[in-house]
Write a protein that holds these residues in place. Structure first.
Motif, PDB file in Angstrom:
ATOM      1  N   ALA A 138       0.814  -0.860   0.510  1.00 11.08           N
ATOM      2  CA  ALA A 138       0.092  -0.151   0.085  1.00 11.08           C
ATOM      3  C   ALA A 138       1.186   1.254   0.351  1.00 11.08           C
ATOM      4  CB  ALA A 138      -1.189   0.086   0.903  1.00 11.08           C
ATOM      5  N   GLN A 168      -4.067  -1.115  -5.077  1.00  8.10           N
ATOM      6  CA  GLN A 168      -3.493  -1.660  -3.212  1.00  8.10           C
ATOM      7  C   GLN A 168      -2.928   0.117  -3.135  1.00  8.10           C
ATOM      8  OE1 GLN A 168      -0.183  -4.233  -5.247  1.00  8.10           O
ATOM      9  NE2 GLN A 168       1.283  -2.029  -4.797  1.00  8.10           N
ATOM     10  N   SER A 185      -3.261  -4.527   2.170  1.00 14.65           N
ATOM     11  CA  SER A 185      -3.817  -3.669   1.614  1.00 14.65           C
ATOM     12  C   SER A 185      -4.624  -5.309   1.278  1.00 14.65           C
ATOM     13  CB  SER A 185      -3.896  -3.683  -0.124  1.00 14.65           C
ATOM     14  OG  SER A 185      -3.651  -2.101  -0.152  1.00 14.65           O
ATOM     15  N   SER A 212      -6.553   1.461  -2.773  1.00 13.42           N
ATOM     16  CA  SER A 212      -6.654   0.460  -2.068  1.00 13.42           C
ATOM     17  C   SER A 212      -9.037   0.757  -2.068  1.00 13.42           C
ATOM     18  CB  SER A 212      -6.086   0.000  -0.630  1.00 13.42           C
ATOM     19  OG  SER A 212      -6.538  -0.602   0.193  1.00 13.42           O
TER      20      SER A 212
END
Length: 406
Positions: A138, A168, A185, A212
């Motif tokens: 992430a 993500q 994520s 995400s």
């Protein structure tokens, strides 16, 4: 000189000091994470670089934390390239994707480590965790510019494939408020672009989110209206994972102002683009099919008991399609895969919001079980499984397109 020959000479400590610059360091590390497992790559790379610095009389240049950081960063890049269907072995892909890594490594490091920590004797002699931002899926940073809200591959097609849970990334300013649980994520719809790679061959439009669902869920009503009444629902800005792990510490959960900010910056652009694509497609062809591509783990006790069927089609109890499309889904032969229509997943916000069958605008959601194409335990793409299930999805898209053309 190729990176392969450089790597072989690196292993033999047969490199001139002028050759082993930052770029050479990265290229060799890239080769190591492809040749060995991550644990082995880390161990062998450290051993070999220590040997090389001794041979070159440059032992003071060895920096344990920086070496680990670059290995970890490249490993995350490899994961990302796989996730987005790009070549995960080509060094060229790294050069194109990672300008900060290549051209301004000091700036890149500053997103994760303070100058005081990274320049300390402790960081030089042993690995220390980042004190600004942990490095994970992430938090991966490619450039100083923010990552776009979505990627769009626009084709001359009456079908639009939307992937709102493909992303993500989470901006660092938001990650600072979140728990470490958010960093990987985990509830992403993994490798969708790669799984649906046949869309390019079929000339079908694709739009996929880059951020995400933990940041904001693009498949939820921005008003906060509950999607499934009487069931457990995740929020517009989720506060927990599918496993009910908290995403925020204490009172750090987003308030109404923060939710509104994220809606404006991330939710609205995706939906505005969807609306533009739908209108443009309908105007050109006289009809439009929005196909919502999703995947989920095969077992998620929070949302359903036991193992989820493989193919889960949602049409909001038939309200988002016409009789012909309904018949395609009912008659579609999934072969070895199990199938259900309007079971636990009846279609999310996007499927329900944009359907207008009376105006020839149709929507279908496919929630595919990740067991059909992943090693679920490791969350790794299984090429053999993916090819098989991908062929089934491709056949479905072709059948849907054929019906629409009649």
């Amino acid at each position: 000189m190729s990176s392969e020959s450089l790597t072989e000479r690196f292993k033999k400590q047969d490199i001139e000091p002028s050759e082993f610059n930052h770029l050479a360091h990265l290229k060799v590390a890239w080769d190591y994470i492809h040749e060995y497992s991550m644990v082995e790559a880390r161990e062998k790379f450290h051993q070999d670089i220590i040997k090389l610095t001794k041979v070159l009389g440059a032992e003071e240049k060895y920096h344990r934390t920086l070496t680990d950081f670059f290995l970890d960063y490249l490993y995350q890049v490899k994961w990302y390239l796989n996730h987005t269907g790009q070549s995960s072995e080509s060094w060229r892909s790294v050069e194109q994707q990672c300008p900060l890594l290549i051209n301004d490594a000091k700036r890149l490091i500053s997103y994760y480590y303070s100058d005081e920590l990274i320049n300390s004797d402790l960081a030089r002699t042993q690995y220390v965790d980042a004190d600004i931002m942990p490095l994970d899926r992430a938090s991966l940073r490619f450039s100083e510019a923010e990552i776009p809200v979505f990627d769009l591959v626009e084709q001359d097609s009456p079908i639009i494939v939307s992937m709102p849970h493909h992303g993500q990334f989470i901006p660092h300013d938001v990650l600072e408020q979140m728990t470490d649980t958010a960093l990987n994520s985990a509830d992403t719809d993994w490798y969708l672009v790669q799984l649906y790679s046949f869309l390019e061959e079929l000339k079908v439009t694709r739009i996929n989110a880059n951020y995400s669902r933990y940041l904001i869920d693009l498949n939820r009503d921005s008003s906060g209206k509950v999607l499934y009444k009487g069931a457990d629902n995740t929020e517009l800005c989720p506060t927990s994972t599918f496993d009910l792990e908290a995403l925020y510490e204490g009172d750090e959960e987003p308030d109404s102002h923060e939710v509104a900010r994220r809606t404006e910056l991330y939710w609205k652009p995706y939906h505005q683009e969807l609306q533009r694509l739908i209108k443009q497609t309908k105007d050109k062809f006289g009809y439009c099919l929005l196909f919502e591509a999703h995947t989920i783990q095969s077992h998620v006790p929070r949302f359903f008991d036991g193992q989820l069927p493989d193919f889960n089609f949602g049409t909001n109890e038939g309200q988002t399609v016409n009789d012909q499309l309904k018949a395609v889904l009912e008659n579609f032969d999934t072969g070895d895969y199990s199938k259900i229509i309007n079971g636990r997943f009846k279609g999310g916000f996007i499927t329900r919001q944009y359907a207008n069958p009376e105006d020839n605008i149709y929507t279908i959601q496919l929630e595919l079980s990740q067991i059909t194409y992943l090693d679920e335990k490791l969350r790794l793409f299984d090429k053999e499984k993916a090819q098989k299930v991908g062929e089934a999805i491709k056949r479905l898209v072709l059948e849907l397109g054929s019906i629409l053309e009649r």
